[in-house]
Design a protein around this motif. Structure first.
Motif, mmCIF file in Angstrom:
data_model
loop_
_atom_site.group_PDB
_atom_site.id
_atom_site.type_symbol
_atom_site.label_atom_id
_atom_site.label_comp_id
_atom_site.label_asym_id
_atom_site.label_seq_id
_atom_site.Cartn_x
_atom_site.Cartn_y
_atom_site.Cartn_z
ATOM 1 N N UNK A 89 4.780 3.964 1.228
ATOM 2 C CA UNK A 89 6.076 4.232 0.597
ATOM 3 C C UNK A 89 7.181 3.435 1.269
ATOM 4 N N UNK A 90 7.087 3.271 2.590
ATOM 5 C CA UNK A 90 8.078 2.485 3.333
ATOM 6 C C UNK A 90 8.059 1.025 2.902
ATOM 7 N N UNK A 91 6.864 0.475 2.674
ATOM 8 C CA UNK A 91 6.742 -0.912 2.221
ATOM 9 C C UNK A 91 7.372 -1.075 0.838
ATOM 10 N N UNK A 92 7.127 -0.128 -0.048
ATOM 11 C CA UNK A 92 7.710 -0.184 -1.393
ATOM 12 C C UNK A 92 9.230 -0.083 -1.326
ATOM 13 N N UNK A 93 9.742 0.779 -0.446
ATOM 14 C CA UNK A 93 11.194 0.902 -0.276
ATOM 15 C C UNK A 93 11.785 -0.402 0.251
#
Length: 203
Positions: free
Chosen positions: A158-162
């Motif tokens: 999720x951090x990578x997508x953000x």
């Protein structure tokens, strides 16, 4: 009667370990494949967060591999395998940090589209792994720790997508660098914990 009961329990335990091993082989293959895909995409897109997340995939593959190795082995063997895993994890963390310095000095701008698409693929892969492991999370401590490891990966994905969204909106490499460095720090700390615990177990 007692002998029959013991034999029945032993057979059930063997079948349980076989099912555990089958699931671990599947999630191991998924994570190794995603490590290759994500690491290559991270280099191609100049994305530190993708590269860092790929190391998380590698770390998971090592966790699953270790879990497979110790299913029928002693605690001493488990500690030795964990020590090797910690050394490999720490080495890759250093490599990603060096990559961060390179990208900061060269001001390489990551490709948000590649970050987003590969990040979504990694999230899907980890969700599949989590689903496969959920039915075994209460089996024993080994499988419980593996399940927790897989669950925590969702946060990294999720951090990578953000980061991909922020890079696209700001046209700045800073969100990618920050997320990548954060993942690297977390990865290095995890490696340090594994090294410390395994060394104490061996000593």
């Amino acid at each position: 009667m007692a002998d029959h009961c013991c034999q029945h329990k032993e057979a059930a335990l063997v079948k349980l370990k076989q099912r555990q091993a089958r699931v671990l082989w599947i999630v191991l293959a998924i994570n190794l494949a995603m490590f290759v895909v994500e690491f290559g995409a991270g280099l191609r897109a100049d994305s530190l967060s993708l590269t860092g997340d790929s190391l998380d995939m590698l770390g998971d593959a090592l966790v699953y591999g270790t879990s497979l190795y110790v299913i029928h082995r002693s605690a001493k063997a488990q500690a030795g395998a964990a020590l090797l895993k910690g050394v490999i994890m720490f080495g890759f963390a250093i490599a990603v940090f060096a990559r961060a310095l390179y990208q900061f000095l060269t001001e390489a701008a990551p490709t948000a589209e590649i970050m987003g698409s590969i990040g979504l693929l990694a999230l899907t892969a980890n969700l599949i792994c989590l689903l496969l492991l959920t039915r075994h999370r209460q089996d024993n401590l080994n499988m419980s720790s593996v399940w927790l490891c897989s669950r925590n990966d969702i946060v990294a994905n999720t951090s990578v997508l953000a980061a991909a969204v922020l890079v696209l909106l700001t046209q700045s490499p800073l969100p990618d660098l920050l997320v990548g460095l954060l993942l690297t720090v977390v990865f290095a700390r995890s490696a340090g914990t594994v090294l410390s615990q395994s060394w104490r177990a061996i000593a």
